[in-house]
Design a protein around this motif. Sequence first.
Motif: not given
Length: 662
Positions: A78-80, A82-86, A226
């Motif tokens: 999920n964290a990865l 969201r970095r690419i595609w919020p 988050q």
Amino acid sequence: MTNKQESQPLLETGTIDAAKQTPKERFRWWVILLGVVLIPVNSLWIARSEAMDYSGFPTNASLFFNVIFCLMVLLLVNALVRRIWPGAGLCRRELMVLYGMLATGSSLVGHDTMQMLVPSISHVPYFASPSNHYNELIAPNLPSWLTISAPRETITSFEQGHSTLYQWQHIKPWLLPIGAWSVFLLSTVACMLSINILLHKHWDEHERLAYPIVRIPLLMTEGGGQNELFRNKLFWIGFGIAASIDLWQGFVQFFPSLPALPNLKQTSLAPMFTQPPWNVLSGTNISFYPFAIGLSYFMPTNMAFSSWFFFLFRKAEQVVVASLGYQSTDAWFPYLREQSYGALLVLFVGALWLSRGYLKEIFRAALNGRESAEDGGISYRWTLATLVVGLLVMIKFLAMAGMSWWVAAIYVVLYMAFCGALTRLRAELGPPAHEFGYVGTSNIMILGLGTALLGPQNLTVFSLLHFQNRMHRGILMPQQAESLKAANESGLKLRTMVFALALAAVVGVISAFWAMLHLSFGRTQVASDHPGAPGSGFSREAFDILSSWLANPVHSNTAAIAGVGIGAVIALVLTRFNVLIYGFPFHPAGFALGMSFGLDYIWCPIFISWLVKVLVLRYAGLKGYRATIPFFVGLVLGEFAVGGMWSFVRGIMGVQTYTFFY
């Protein structure tokens, strides 16, 4: 402090704030398809770990570490993402649906379910010998549509391995028993889910039960990962302590020359108790499981106190009995397990009594044609119809297998009541683990009626139901209740979670059969602690007990049934005192758990957590208690992260790795 006050801080801290978060979250239906894909992989992992390697035992604890491990992996992904595609990552509602689905699949393939059932299907024809008299005593009474006896080559390949499932001659003999048992299992699941739906709103909103076990995944998944929990220093301290211990012990497993840390698992106190009557305490252990300490911190204080107190009370009973000259064991006088069974039944019957007004409204709504419940659009009428049909299918199934109608009806009702009692215990008490060994419904019926009255056919069907009566650890019904609670906490419609759990049960049953057969046919080594296919040790236990019953009939045991009654009376008295006396420290749920063998593993972690929690509340109040929660969550997640990693490594590499439980 009341139970309501203790559970409330979890909703008021920065780590869980449903009022701010859940209205903005959405639910995407493809997440359920992701759960469907993950269940077979998860089932294979558990079957490999528990049944074949006899290691790790994720489904022996209340919170399955494999499911939490999967959630942690999903949170990292999920964290990865969201970095690419919020905004594209999984939200809390979606993560909790995956949690419920994976917990359902895990329970069905677990140590106390399919791992016992599958090997029993072919056990008798393969292991029959002149010494055990299986062919004379058991084989004539086995229903042919629930077991397989031919061809011999298929059974041999299943029991010995070095073959493959993926040949028609190997698959074909299993299709009928798999289909038949699936009907029974899914009917049981449907009944469990229906009861949970009917009681969910009253337990959650009216009685405000704590549901301690599900608090961990709820805290993890708030905000899709988050949240303040993962930015809290105390969390990472707790995580680091537990993870470092398991990481180091894991390296010691590979490199024995490294210095091992002190044993945090079970340490026997037998050297301290060598003389009678104290030698009856020789089986007492102390343990310091970090995950159990962390989970116990969420238990209401009066129930945590009751648990370890009644554990010591049980040990005192054994000493007194031994001093009077009796040979005391867990299975005999003073009938400790039977006391526990009686207390459990009272716990559930009492819960139904407290819910009687609410249940009357449900029945009235169903009869008057008001279709939907207020909480998520679940139909009262269809829920009640599903429950009735499920019960009737279970009874009909057992009758077709050879059980007398009246025996089948009593068995089904008592079994569902027992499952309901365990669910209530989990919702109120939330122990890290629970093990009610050899005190299942069939055991109690045999104690009350004797084997002669029941007859060979009923007893044979009981032996096939050994998986429902042996230990009751990873049982499904509490997992369902906690998943419904998670849906409510995350703002998810109840019907969405119910649909996901129902679909997960169907996929879980199929996946469990597949995983067990795939491993049994294809393995190249002998399954640890089992004479044949993985799980065959449990089948041997069931059929050896059956042979003993048939060869040497057992009379009804009035004293044991009296023990059930005594446990019930004690639970009733404790329940009454809890109502009449504010702050009464002894709770019937703690008594039921304390009288069972399962607390031997975890009484010390419960005591440690209880003591810390009492001191924190005494000197730092609710604010201090809230502030310390992340540390104890860290203990759980640290142990599960590294322990899950070692378990996964073992499955891939096929080598012995460190296990943190048992």
